[in-house]
Design an enzyme around this catalytic site. Structure first.
Site, PDB file in Angstrom:
ATOM      1  N   TYR A   5       0.828  -1.222   0.000  1.00  0.00           N
ATOM      2  CA  TYR A   5       0.000   0.000   0.000  1.00  0.00           C
ATOM      3  C   TYR A   5       0.855   1.260   0.000  1.00  0.00           C
ATOM      4  O   TYR A   5       0.657   2.156  -0.802  1.00  0.00           O
ATOM      5  CB  TYR A   5      -0.926  -0.001   1.224  1.00  0.00           C
ATOM      6  CG  TYR A   5      -1.955   1.103   1.186  1.00  0.00           C
ATOM      7  CD1 TYR A   5      -3.218   0.867   0.665  1.00  0.00           C
ATOM      8  CD2 TYR A   5      -1.649   2.389   1.639  1.00  0.00           C
ATOM      9  CE1 TYR A   5      -4.166   1.873   0.596  1.00  0.00           C
ATOM     10  CE2 TYR A   5      -2.586   3.407   1.566  1.00  0.00           C
ATOM     11  CZ  TYR A   5      -3.842   3.142   1.054  1.00  0.00           C
ATOM     12  OH  TYR A   5      -4.771   4.151   0.986  1.00  0.00           O
TER      13      TYR A   5
ATOM     14  N   HIS B  54     -22.194  13.156 -28.530  1.00  0.00           N
ATOM     15  CA  HIS B  54     -21.733  12.186 -29.529  1.00  0.00           C
ATOM     16  C   HIS B  54     -21.530  10.785 -28.962  1.00  0.00           C
ATOM     17  O   HIS B  54     -21.615   9.800 -29.679  1.00  0.00           O
ATOM     18  CB  HIS B  54     -20.440  12.678 -30.192  1.00  0.00           C
ATOM     19  CG  HIS B  54     -19.339  12.979 -29.229  1.00  0.00           C
ATOM     20  ND1 HIS B  54     -19.326  14.112 -28.460  1.00  0.00           N
ATOM     21  CD2 HIS B  54     -18.222  12.289 -28.903  1.00  0.00           C
ATOM     22  CE1 HIS B  54     -18.232  14.105 -27.705  1.00  0.00           C
ATOM     23  NE2 HIS B  54     -17.558  13.020 -27.955  1.00  0.00           N
TER      24      HIS B  54
ATOM     25  N   ALA C 143       0.878  14.049 -23.191  1.00  0.00           N
ATOM     26  CA  ALA C 143       0.506  12.663 -23.514  1.00  0.00           C
ATOM     27  C   ALA C 143       1.371  12.077 -24.634  1.00  0.00           C
ATOM     28  O   ALA C 143       1.656  10.883 -24.643  1.00  0.00           O
ATOM     29  CB  ALA C 143      -0.962  12.608 -23.917  1.00  0.00           C
TER      30      ALA C 143
ATOM     31  N   PHE D 141      -7.221  20.058 -25.023  1.00  0.00           N
ATOM     32  CA  PHE D 141      -7.861  18.775 -25.283  1.00  0.00           C
ATOM     33  C   PHE D 141      -9.217  18.807 -24.555  1.00  0.00           C
ATOM     34  O   PHE D 141      -9.384  19.547 -23.594  1.00  0.00           O
ATOM     35  CB  PHE D 141      -6.967  17.648 -24.752  1.00  0.00           C
ATOM     36  CG  PHE D 141      -7.571  16.290 -24.952  1.00  0.00           C
ATOM     37  CD1 PHE D 141      -7.757  15.798 -26.233  1.00  0.00           C
ATOM     38  CD2 PHE D 141      -7.961  15.519 -23.876  1.00  0.00           C
ATOM     39  CE1 PHE D 141      -8.331  14.548 -26.427  1.00  0.00           C
ATOM     40  CE2 PHE D 141      -8.533  14.269 -24.073  1.00  0.00           C
ATOM     41  CZ  PHE D 141      -8.718  13.788 -25.344  1.00  0.00           C
ATOM     42  N   ASP D 142     -10.208  18.028 -25.023  1.00  0.00           N
ATOM     43  CA  ASP D 142     -11.568  18.194 -24.453  1.00  0.00           C
ATOM     44  C   ASP D 142     -11.668  17.960 -22.947  1.00  0.00           C
ATOM     45  O   ASP D 142     -12.353  18.704 -22.257  1.00  0.00           O
ATOM     46  CB  ASP D 142     -12.667  17.438 -25.220  1.00  0.00           C
ATOM     47  CG  ASP D 142     -12.225  16.121 -25.802  1.00  0.00           C
ATOM     48  OD1 ASP D 142     -11.090  15.732 -25.540  1.00  0.00           O
ATOM     49  OD2 ASP D 142     -13.013  15.484 -26.521  1.00  0.00           O
TER      50      ASP D 142
ATOM     51  N   ASP E 299       0.964  19.519 -21.122  1.00  0.00           N
ATOM     52  CA  ASP E 299       0.016  18.406 -21.166  1.00  0.00           C
ATOM     53  C   ASP E 299       0.665  17.473 -22.193  1.00  0.00           C
ATOM     54  O   ASP E 299       0.555  17.692 -23.389  1.00  0.00           O
ATOM     55  CB  ASP E 299      -1.347  18.950 -21.638  1.00  0.00           C
ATOM     56  CG  ASP E 299      -2.416  17.880 -21.695  1.00  0.00           C
ATOM     57  OD1 ASP E 299      -2.138  16.725 -21.314  1.00  0.00           O
ATOM     58  OD2 ASP E 299      -3.550  18.197 -22.137  1.00  0.00           O
TER      59      ASP E 299
ATOM     60  N   LYS F  79      -1.090   7.040 -23.647  1.00  0.00           N
ATOM     61  CA  LYS F  79      -0.578   7.261 -25.005  1.00  0.00           C
ATOM     62  C   LYS F  79       0.906   6.883 -25.031  1.00  0.00           C
ATOM     63  O   LYS F  79       1.217   5.713 -25.149  1.00  0.00           O
ATOM     64  CB  LYS F  79      -0.806   8.712 -25.429  1.00  0.00           C
ATOM     65  CG  LYS F  79      -2.253   9.020 -25.801  1.00  0.00           C
ATOM     66  CD  LYS F  79      -3.132   9.269 -24.611  1.00  0.00           C
ATOM     67  CE  LYS F  79      -4.473   9.848 -24.996  1.00  0.00           C
ATOM     68  NZ  LYS F  79      -4.973  10.819 -24.038  1.00  0.00           N
TER      69      LYS F  79
HETATM   70  C1  PLP Z   1      -5.901  11.687 -23.732  1.00  0.00           C
HETATM   71  C2  PLP Z   1      -5.514  13.037 -23.344  1.00  0.00           C
HETATM   72  C3  PLP Z   1      -5.897  13.584 -22.118  1.00  0.00           C
HETATM   73  C4  PLP Z   1      -6.816  12.857 -21.141  1.00  0.00           C
HETATM   74  O1  PLP Z   1      -6.279  11.680 -20.727  1.00  0.00           O
HETATM   75  P1  PLP Z   1      -7.131  10.392 -20.306  1.00  0.00           P
HETATM   76  O2  PLP Z   1      -6.055   9.431 -19.932  1.00  0.00           O
HETATM   77  O3  PLP Z   1      -7.935   9.974 -21.491  1.00  0.00           O
HETATM   78  O4  PLP Z   1      -7.974  10.769 -19.163  1.00  0.00           O
HETATM   79  C5  PLP Z   1      -5.463  14.857 -21.795  1.00  0.00           C
HETATM   80  N1  PLP Z   1      -4.706  15.564 -22.658  1.00  0.00           N
HETATM   81  C6  PLP Z   1      -4.329  15.073 -23.845  1.00  0.00           C
HETATM   82  C7  PLP Z   1      -3.477  15.906 -24.756  1.00  0.00           C
HETATM   83  C8  PLP Z   1      -4.723  13.809 -24.241  1.00  0.00           C
HETATM   84  O5  PLP Z   1      -4.376  13.336 -25.438  1.00  0.00           O
END
Ligand code: PLP
Length: 469
Positions: free
Chosen positions: A74, A451, A218, A126-127, A216, A259
Site C-alpha cells: 500500500y 456524440h 501525452a 484537449f476536451d 500536457d 498514449k
Molecule cells: C488523452 C488526453 C488527455 C486525457 O487523458 P485520459 O487518460 O484519457 O484521461 C489529456 N490531454 C491530452 C493531450 C490527451 O491526449
C-alpha cells in the site's frame, strides 16, 4: 512530399489476438441496432478499431515481464520507486504524483491551482482538459498558431501563437493567469507537433511574467521525434536528449500515460514546487489513492516504468510516425482529402470537403464514419458537428464545428501496414461511391458530450445501402 522507404516493424509477434470481420449483412444489422453511433458498437462487431490511440497499445515482452514484478504494497511500494525514478529522470522534476489517467491528473491540478474566473491559456485544449478547467470555474482560452486553421503544409502546426498570448497577458494581467499549458503534441488540431523554439519562446514569456508553465504531454515522445526530424539543429540529438531539453523548459507536467506511456492505463503529474506537490497529494489521497500508487496497481507502475523508456527508442518512433504517415498517404491516394501535414497518432479525413453535397447539419463526418464501418468493419470517430455542434447547455447558443473531420487513430504496436492497407482499400471503394452517400439526423441526444450516446437515423437518399462488392 517524396515518400522515403517505409521502415518495417522493429519487433516481431509473440502473442496474437484474433479479430474477425462480420459479414456485410451482419454489419448492417449491428450499426442499425447501434442507432448509427459507433460508440454503441461492441468490440466483437469491429474488425479494425481506429477509435482511439488511448490505452490501446500492445505491451512488449519486457512490460509483461515487469508486470509480474508488481509490488502491491500500500505505502512505499518498490514499484512506485521505480516508476518515480523513471519519471523524475525523464521530466527533470523532483516530485511525482501518480494517478490513474490524464483527466484525473487534470482534476487534481486544476482543483489545486484555479480560482473562479482565472484564465488558462493553451495552444489548444484537449476536451477533458477544457472540461476540467471549466468545471473548476476557470476560463479555457486557445492560442493556436495561424497556420493551424489552414491547409498550408507547414511543420510544427501545433505551435502556440506567442504574440497573441503576450497581448492576452497584458490585457488580463498575469495575476489572473495561474498557469499556461502547452499540449505536446497538439492533439485537438490533428496531433500536430510543437517546435523547441516555440516551447522556449513561451517558456521565456512565462518567466518574464512569473506564470508557471506546464505541459500536457501525452505524446511527448512523438513530439520529440518531430523535433529531431524537422527542426534545424536537432537531427543529431537523441530522442531522450530532446525530451529532456523540452521538459527543462517547463515547471511541471500532466500526462495521460495511456498514449506515450505504452500502457493501457496510467497518468501522473510531476512538479518542482514542493508546496504545490504537498497540496496536490492532499487531494490525491482523498480522490485517487495514497501518494505511492494514486489509483494504480503496483503492476501498472512497473509497466509504465518500462513503457516510458521504450517509447524513447528511435526505431520504435521512426516506425510509429512513418506508419501513420504511410496510412495518411494511402487514404489520400484513395481519394479522401486529409488534414496535412499528417500528425503523430492519427489521420484526420476531411469529410466536409470529401462529401461537399452533405451539409454540416447532416453530419458528413458521421456519413464517412458509418460508411467505413459498413464497408470494412472499421471504426473511426467523427470530429465535427456531431461532436461539437448542437446548443450550448448553459447559454442555448448554437454551436458549430470548425471543420467536419473523421479521425482514424492508430493504436501503438497493434496493427500492421497490411491492416492499414485494408482500411485504405475500403476508403477507396467509398470514394468511388461517394455521391450515393447521404446524411444523418439525431433522434435522441444528451445535453453534454452528445456524440457518445446519441441515436441517429439515415436521411434519404440513403447513405447506407451503397452497393459495393
Ligand atoms: C488523452 C488526453 C488527455 C486525457 O487523458 P485520459 O487518460 O484519457 O484521461 C489529456 N490531454 C491530452 C493531450 C490527451 O491526449
Amino acid at each position: 512530399m517524396q515518400r522515403k522507404r517505409q521502415p518495417a516493424e522493429p519487433y516481431r509477434i509473440k502473442s496474437v489476438e484474433p479479430i474477425k470481420l462480420l459479414t456485410r449483412k451482419q454489419r448492417e444489422e449491428r450499426i442499425k441496432q447501434a442507432a448509427y453511433n459507433v460508440f454503441r458498437l461492441d468490440a466483437t462487431d469491429i474488425y479494425i478499431d481506429l477509435l482511439t490511440d488511448s490505452g490501446t497499445a500492445a505491451m512488449s515482452n519486457r512490460q509483461w515481464a515487469a508486470l509480474m514484478m508488481g509490488d502491491e504494497t500500500y505505502a512505499g511500494a518498490t514499484s512506485f520507486r521505480r516508476f518515480e525514478s523513471v519519471v523524475k529522470d525523464l521530466t527533470r522534476k523532483n516530485f511525482v504524483v501518480p494517478c490513474h489517467q490524464g483527466r484525473s491528473a487534470e482534476n487534481l491540478f486544476f482543483s489545486t491551482i484555479l480560482k473562479k474566473g482565472d484564465y488558462v491559456p493553451n495552444n489548444t485544449h484537449f476536451d477533458t482538459t477544457r472540461a476540467n478547467t471549466l468545471h473548476k470555474g476557470g476560463i479555457a482560452v486557445d492560442f493556436p498558431c495561424e497556420a493551424s486553421n489552414t491547409d498550408e503544409y507547414v511543420s510544427f502546426k501545433g505551435n502556440m501563437d506567442v504574440e497573441a498570448l503576450e497581448q492576452f497577458i497584458h490585457e488580463k494581467g498575469a495575476d489572473k493567469i495561474p498557469v499556461i499549458v502547452m499540449t505536446v503534441t497538439n492533439n485537438s488540431i490533428g496531433g500536430q507537433p510543437v517546435s523547441m523554439k516555440n516551447i522556449k519562446d513561451v517558456s521565456a514569456l512565462c518567466k518574464q511574467h512569473h506564470i508557471p508553465f506546464f505541459f500536457d504531454c501525452a505524446r511527448f515522445a512523438e513530439n520529440s521525434y518531430f523535433i529531431k526530424r524537422d527542426e534545424p539543429g536537432y537531427a543529431d540529438k537523441s530522442i531522450r536528449d530532446i525530451a529532456h531539453e523540452m521538459f527543462e523548459q517547463c515547471d511541471g507536467v500532466m500526462m495521460s500515460a495511456k498514449k506515450d506511456g505504452l500502457a493501457n492505463i496510467g497518468g501522473f503529474i510531476a512538479v518542482n514546487d514542493e508546496d504545490l506537490y504537498r497540496r496536490l497529494t492532499e487531494l490525491l489521497i482523498i480522490v485517487e489513492g495514497f501518494m505511492t500508487y494514486g489509483g494504480l496497481a503496483g503492476r501498472d507502475l512497473e509497466v509504465l516504468a518500462v513503457g516510458l523508456e521504450e517509447v524513447l527508442e528511435f526505431d520504435y518512433l521512426d516506425f510509429r510516425v512513418e506508419q501513420v504517415r504511410y496510412f495518411g498517404e494511402r487514404i489520400k491516394e484513395a481519394g479522401i482529402p486529409i488534414v496535412e501535414p499528417i500528425g503523430g497518432h492519427a489521420v484526420f479525413a476531411d469529410a466536409g470537403k470529401f462529401l461537399s453535397h452533405i451539409p454540416a447539419e447532416q453530419f458528413p463526418g458521421q456519413t464517412l464514419t458509418v460508411a467505413l464501418y459498413l464497408e470494412g468493419g472499421v471504426r473511426a470517430v467523427e470530429i465535427g458537428s456531431l461532436m461539437f455542434g448542437g446548443e450550448d447547455p448553459n447559454t442555448g447558443e448554437k454551436l458549430t464545428a470548425r471543420r467536419e473531420l473523421v479521425r482514424m487513430a492508430v493504436p501503438r504496436r497493434v496493427y500492421t501496414n497490411s491492416h492499414l492497407d485494408y482500411v485504405a482499400d475500403a476508403a477507396a471503394r467509398i470514394a468511388e461511391a461517394k455521391d450515393k452517400l447521404g446524411g444523418y439526423k439525431i433522434t435522441r441526444q444528451a445535453a453534454f458530450l452528445r456524440h457518445f450516446t446519441c441515436e441517429m437515423e439515415q436521411l434519404a437518399p440513403s447513405g447506407i445501402g451503397v452497393e459495393m462488392k
